[in-house]
Write a protein that holds these residues in place. Structure first.
Motif, PDB file in Angstrom:
ATOM      1  N   LEU A   1      -3.458  11.293  17.722  1.00  0.00           N
ATOM      2  CA  LEU A   1      -3.741  10.178  18.611  1.00  0.00           C
ATOM      3  C   LEU A   1      -2.533   9.813  19.467  1.00  0.00           C
ATOM      4  CD1 LEU A   1      -5.934   7.859  16.364  1.00  0.00           C
ATOM      5  CD2 LEU A   1      -6.672   9.482  18.116  1.00  0.00           C
ATOM      6  N   ARG A   2      -1.346   9.902  18.895  1.00  0.00           N
ATOM      7  CA  ARG A   2      -0.137   9.641  19.686  1.00  0.00           C
ATOM      8  C   ARG A   2       0.012  10.689  20.784  1.00  0.00           C
ATOM      9  NH1 ARG A   2       2.743   8.089  14.158  1.00  0.00           N
ATOM     10  NH2 ARG A   2       2.525   5.808  14.267  1.00  0.00           N
ATOM     11  N   ALA A   3      -0.361  11.931  20.463  1.00  0.00           N
ATOM     12  CA  ALA A   3      -0.311  12.985  21.483  1.00  0.00           C
ATOM     13  C   ALA A   3      -1.312  12.708  22.602  1.00  0.00           C
ATOM     14  CB  ALA A   3      -0.599  14.346  20.849  1.00  0.00           C
ATOM     15  N   GLU A   4      -2.394  11.960  22.283  1.00  0.00           N
ATOM     16  CA  GLU A   4      -3.389  11.595  23.291  1.00  0.00           C
ATOM     17  C   GLU A   4      -2.953  10.372  24.098  1.00  0.00           C
ATOM     18  OE1 GLU A   4      -6.773  12.792  23.777  1.00  0.00           O
ATOM     19  OE2 GLU A   4      -6.344  14.528  22.528  1.00  0.00           O
ATOM     20  N   GLY A   5      -1.831   9.763  23.709  1.00  0.00           N
ATOM     21  CA  GLY A   5      -1.324   8.614  24.444  1.00  0.00           C
ATOM     22  C   GLY A   5      -1.600   7.265  23.815  1.00  0.00           C
ATOM     23  N   PHE A   6      -2.200   7.251  22.616  1.00  0.00           N
ATOM     24  CA  PHE A   6      -2.486   5.990  21.956  1.00  0.00           C
ATOM     25  C   PHE A   6      -1.255   5.450  21.234  1.00  0.00           C
ATOM     26  CE2 PHE A   6      -6.664   8.051  22.152  1.00  0.00           C
ATOM     27  CZ  PHE A   6      -7.423   7.026  22.701  1.00  0.00           C
ATOM     28  N   VAL A   7      -1.206   4.136  21.083  1.00  0.00           N
ATOM     29  CA  VAL A   7      -0.218   3.485  20.229  1.00  0.00           C
ATOM     30  C   VAL A   7      -0.872   3.340  18.856  1.00  0.00           C
ATOM     31  CG1 VAL A   7       1.217   1.443  19.885  1.00  0.00           C
ATOM     32  CG2 VAL A   7       0.711   2.239  22.202  1.00  0.00           C
ATOM     33  N   VAL A   8      -0.213   3.811  17.812  1.00  0.00           N
ATOM     34  CA  VAL A   8      -0.846   3.904  16.496  1.00  0.00           C
ATOM     35  C   VAL A   8      -0.059   3.135  15.446  1.00  0.00           C
ATOM     36  CG1 VAL A   8      -1.649   5.475  14.684  1.00  0.00           C
ATOM     37  CG2 VAL A   8      -1.759   6.186  17.091  1.00  0.00           C
ATOM     38  N   GLN A   9      -0.781   2.381  14.634  1.00  0.00           N
ATOM     39  CA  GLN A   9      -0.256   1.790  13.410  1.00  0.00           C
ATOM     40  C   GLN A   9      -1.079   2.325  12.252  1.00  0.00           C
ATOM     41  OE1 GLN A   9       2.268  -0.369  12.611  1.00  0.00           O
ATOM     42  NE2 GLN A   9       2.417  -2.027  14.125  1.00  0.00           N
ATOM     43  N   THR A  10      -0.516   2.304  11.044  1.00  0.00           N
ATOM     44  CA  THR A  10      -1.244   2.797   9.885  1.00  0.00           C
ATOM     45  C   THR A  10      -1.190   1.776   8.754  1.00  0.00           C
ATOM     46  OG1 THR A  10       0.666   3.945   8.922  1.00  0.00           O
ATOM     47  CG2 THR A  10      -0.695   5.186  10.489  1.00  0.00           C
ATOM     48  N   ALA A  11      -2.169   1.868   7.876  1.00  0.00           N
ATOM     49  CA  ALA A  11      -2.201   1.075   6.652  1.00  0.00           C
ATOM     50  C   ALA A  11      -2.829   1.940   5.568  1.00  0.00           C
ATOM     51  CB  ALA A  11      -2.993  -0.213   6.843  1.00  0.00           C
ATOM     52  N   SER A  12      -2.440   1.719   4.320  1.00  0.00           N
ATOM     53  CA  SER A  12      -2.898   2.605   3.246  1.00  0.00           C
ATOM     54  C   SER A  12      -3.743   1.911   2.185  1.00  0.00           C
ATOM     55  CB  SER A  12      -1.696   3.275   2.569  1.00  0.00           C
ATOM     56  OG  SER A  12      -0.815   2.303   2.039  1.00  0.00           O
ATOM     57  N   ASP A  13      -4.026   0.613   2.354  1.00  0.00           N
ATOM     58  CA  ASP A  13      -4.905  -0.076   1.407  1.00  0.00           C
ATOM     59  C   ASP A  13      -5.659  -1.185   2.124  1.00  0.00           C
ATOM     60  OD1 ASP A  13      -3.383  -2.630   1.252  1.00  0.00           O
ATOM     61  OD2 ASP A  13      -1.883  -1.413   0.217  1.00  0.00           O
ATOM     62  N   GLY A  14      -6.651  -1.737   1.444  1.00  0.00           N
ATOM     63  CA  GLY A  14      -7.512  -2.733   2.062  1.00  0.00           C
ATOM     64  C   GLY A  14      -6.792  -3.990   2.535  1.00  0.00           C
ATOM     65  N   PRO A  15      -6.041  -4.648   1.657  1.00  0.00           N
ATOM     66  CA  PRO A  15      -5.360  -5.876   2.095  1.00  0.00           C
ATOM     67  C   PRO A  15      -4.403  -5.654   3.264  1.00  0.00           C
ATOM     68  CG  PRO A  15      -5.416  -5.756  -0.299  1.00  0.00           C
ATOM     69  CD  PRO A  15      -5.916  -4.445   0.196  1.00  0.00           C
ATOM     70  N   ALA A  16      -3.638  -4.563   3.233  1.00  0.00           N
ATOM     71  CA  ALA A  16      -2.710  -4.272   4.337  1.00  0.00           C
ATOM     72  C   ALA A  16      -3.466  -4.027   5.631  1.00  0.00           C
ATOM     73  CB  ALA A  16      -1.846  -3.065   3.991  1.00  0.00           C
ATOM     74  N   ALA A  17      -4.628  -3.394   5.531  1.00  0.00           N
ATOM     75  CA  ALA A  17      -5.426  -3.128   6.735  1.00  0.00           C
ATOM     76  C   ALA A  17      -5.883  -4.427   7.390  1.00  0.00           C
ATOM     77  CB  ALA A  17      -6.639  -2.269   6.369  1.00  0.00           C
TER      78      ALA A  17
END
Length: 246
Positions: free
Chosen positions: A39-55
Motif C-alpha cells: 500500500l505504501r508503494a501505491e502511495g497510501f499512508v499506512v498505520q498498523t495495529a495488531s489487536d482489537g483494542p489498539a485498532a
C-alpha cells in the motif's frame, strides 16, 4: 530515503493513493508487513495495529480513510472492532478472513464491512480492492452533493438516491455503501438478469471472475435486509430484482 508526495496541486496524479490513510489491523507480522509495503508503494499512508483494542484506539485518534481488518485478533475480534469503529464514524472496511466461511463473511457484512477477502490473497488484488472502495466513497460523496431528482419506488421498496437511503414498507433499512450500490445496479434494470461478472464489474470495478463469490455473499446479505423474495437467482447466470406486476 522515504519518498514524498506533494499534495493538492495536481502533482499527485500519478500516485492514486497519495494522502489517503489506511489502517491495517492484522496480528501476523509477515502479512501486515507485506500489506503495508504494497500500500505504501501505491502511495497510501499506512498505520498498523495488531489487536482489537489498539485498532479501535488508533482508528479514533488517526481517522483513517479505510480499514483493512482481520477477523481473528487478540483482545477482541475484528467484528467487534468493526462495530466500534463504525459507531465512531463511517469508514469503508475490507475484512480479511483465514477461513472460507460464508457465515463469517455475512456477519462481517452485517456489522458494516464493505468487502471481504479470504486468505491467501494476492497483494495486487488487495490493492485493487482498496482503490475500488475509496472510489465508491468518492462517488457517494458526489452523489450527495448532486442529487438525482425523485425517489425510485418498486412496490414496497423505496430507493432514495440523494440520501442513499432505502425503505421497505416505509421502514428504513440500513445498507452498507456496497450493498446500496449493488441494489441500485439491480434496480436500474428491474427484472433483467445481470450476471455475476456484470455486477462485479459495475459495482466493484473488478473484472476478475475469481471475485464472483463476493457478489454472492453481498446478495445474501442484501436479501436478509430487503427480503429474499425481492432478488431472484437465475442459476448459472446471475440475479434479477423482482418488481410488482403492473
Amino acid at each position: 530515503m522515504e519518498q514524498t508526495h506533494t499534495s493538492h496541486n495536481g502533482a499527485t496524479a500519478a500516485m492514486p493513493g497519495a494522502q489517503r490513510r489506511v489502517l491495517v489491523v492484522e496480528d501476523d507480522p509477515t502479512i501486515v508487513d507485506a500489506i503495508a509495503a504494497r500500500l505504501r508503494a501505491e502511495g497510501f499512508v499506512v498505520q498498523t495495529a495488531s489487536d482489537g483494542p489498539a485498532a479501535v484506539d488508533t482508528a479514533q485518534a488517526w481517522q483513517p480513510d479505510l480499514l483493512i481488518l482481520d477477523i481473528m485478533l487478540p483482545g477482541f475480534d475484528g467484528l467487534e472492532v468493526c462495530r466500534r469503529v463504525q459507531a465512531q464514524r463511517p469508514v469503508p472496511v475490507l475484512m480479511l478472513t483465514a477461513r472460507d466461511d460464508e457465515t463469517d463473511m455475512l456477519v462481517g457484512l452485517g456489522v458494516g464491512a464493505d468487502d471481504y477477502m479470504t486468505k491467501p490473497f494476492s497483494m495486487r488484488e488487495l490493492a485493487a480492492r482498496v482503490h475500488v472502495l475509496l472510489r465508491r466513497v468518492e462517488r457517494a460523496a458526489l452523489a450527495a452533493t448532486t442529487p438525482r431528482s425523485g425517489i425510485l419506488r418498486l412496490g414496497e421498496l423505496e430507493i432514495d438516491h440523494a440520501q442513499r437511503r432505502v425503505r421497505v414498507r416505509s421502514e428504513d433499512v440500513h445498507l452498507t455503501p456496497t450493498e446500496f450500490d449493488l441494489l441500485v445496479c439491480l434496480a436500474n434494470t428491474p427484472r433483467a438478469v445481470l450476471s455475476r461478472e456484470q455486477l462485479l464489474a459495475e459495482v466493484w470495478d473488478w473484472a476478475d471472475a475469481s471475485g464472483t463469490r463476493t457478489v454472492d455473499s453481498h446478495i445474501k446479505a442484501l436479501r436478509r435486509k430487503i427480503g429474499a423474495e425481492r432478488i431472484r437467482t437465475v442459476h448459472g447466470v446471475g440475479y434479477a430484482l423482482e418488481t410488482p406486476t403492473p
